[in-house]
Design an enzyme around this catalytic site. Structure first.
Site, PDB file in Angstrom:
ATOM      1  CB  SER A  25      -0.964  -0.031   1.186  1.00  0.00           C
ATOM      2  OG  SER A  25      -1.937   0.991   1.063  1.00  0.00           O
ATOM      3  CG  ASP A 179      -6.342  -1.677  -4.742  1.00  0.00           C
ATOM      4  OD1 ASP A 179      -7.016  -0.816  -4.151  1.00  0.00           O
ATOM      5  OD2 ASP A 179      -5.212  -2.040  -4.359  1.00  0.00           O
ATOM      6  CG  HIS A 210      -5.826  -1.449  -0.881  1.00  0.00           C
ATOM      7  ND1 HIS A 210      -4.874  -1.077  -1.799  1.00  0.00           N
ATOM      8  CD2 HIS A 210      -5.358  -1.007   0.317  1.00  0.00           C
ATOM      9  CE1 HIS A 210      -3.885  -0.424  -1.183  1.00  0.00           C
ATOM     10  NE2 HIS A 210      -4.157  -0.378   0.103  1.00  0.00           N
TER      11      HIS A 210
END
Lengths: 243, 243
Positions: A25, A179, A210
């Site tokens: 991330s 995502d 995600h």
């Protein structure tokens, strides 16, 4: 985004070269930034669910999360005592971010065939997660997240593709199919320009979005472990290069 | 969801049969409900960006929108004077719903190559849209939206697929590719069970999501107009059946 980290590693710890830089991330965004800013400092990078630059969608999501926090009367311009954080705003933050946006419609449906169960689930996510971050801390991080763009690295004059092409490290990108925080097409686009890259979509069968980069299920953990192990074997010549 | 409408049309207006029932979004959900509840009352239905049943994702999104409104101190359990609506909550509602969720990452990027422009855009959406609905009105509508399920129609004992199979009307479904409010896979699943159906994905080249059903661009308007015109020509035998 990573210069203070680099100073810590190089100046304080005295480490001049690393085998790999790994992160997920915002950590994946930083891994790419390391590779552009300090190309001679690592053999490889493993950006997981990353962005090379932040698109309008992500900025819009982060702006709405910020607004939810700032709408809380306790926000008070960020001047709240630590004993009285903006709980209501952080509950909205936690529900939207951890409960909705980092997932996908299909993944939610697989977990909750009865749609009304999504409500109790969200409340659980909010109870468990709203204290996870300090509101001011998160808002400042979100502004850095917004402005991330490898092309803005000194020396590249805003040329995003030239920044990607400058990466010397062997690169393994693990991207989250579907995502909705860090769109996968951005990771794909980055992979098109990085010279030595392998791109792997996590969970092509059930796009989890995600969270697929966050070790949330055994199969995607196994996929990531296997991919990273194989990649590092090659980078290190089966471990010989780091002995 | 549609019984009061049906009574208005049948009892007050005295209309016993219609050529078609058309609607978008919650209107598309209602069009499908008309076809299941009153199968002999129409020749055809055109559900646009619809749901046959509401999945957990959608309920989660609606719950977070409700929470944003209810977190506003002016909400006061819904007992606000009309001169003092929960503006802050409705601004969050408008930004998330109209500015984020009804769109897609790729569509936002096509509009705002500079991601920071998403912030000014969102504020414009909020200024223009937060008064568009009364908060209590919207919240009650959202609870109906949550609970929508054709299988719950009296006579079907919760059997969703049997409800879909019972539809007699010729059906044209127009679905939003990448739709993050009413996921397209739900419309696809409905189409698999409706006996006489044509399914068309709007904007396969640039998935715009839920707004693709809202007449937001000329090409998707033209696509919808052409599809609906061709469909109604067939339903009405080139207009002869409604003369």
């Amino acid at each position: 985004m990573v210069s203070s980290q680099q100073r810590l590693v190089a100046e304080k710890l005295g480490i001049r070269k690393v085998v790999t830089v790994v992160g997920a991330s915002m950590g994946g965004m930083q891994a790419l930034q390391w590779a552009v800013s300090y190309p001679d400092m690592m053999d490889s990078v493993v950006p997981i669910i990353p962005l090379g630059r932040t698109p309008a969608w992500t900025t819009g999501v982060l702006e709405m999360l910020r607004q939810g926090i700032m709408a809380d009367p306790r926000w008070n311009g960020g001047n709240y005592p630590s004993s009285q954080p903006p709980e209501q705003g952080m509950r909205l933050w936690s529900g939207w971010l951890s409960g909705v946006i980092v997932r996908t419609p299909g993944y939610q449906e697989s977990l909750f065939p009865n749609s009304q169960d999504a409500i109790g689930y969200l409340k659980g996510v909010q109870d468990a997660g709203w204290r996870r971050m300090d509101a001011v801390d998160w808002i400042y991080q979100s502004w850095a997240y917004d402005r991330h763009n490898l092309g803005a690295t000194p020396g590249f004059d805003g040329d995003y593709h030239r920044a990607l092409k400058s990466i010397k490290a062997k690169t393994l990108i693990l991207a989250g199919t579907g995502d909705l925080l860090n769109p996968e097409y951005e990771a794909m686009e980055a992979a098109r320009f990085i010279p030595d890259v392998r791109y792997v979509a996590i969970n092509e069968k059930l796009p989890m979005g995600h969270v697929s980069g966050a070790g949330i299920s055994a199969p995607e953990n196994e996929l990531q472990n296997a991919e990273i192990a194989r990649f590092l074997e090659a980078v290190t010549d089966r471990g010989r290069k780091i002995q």
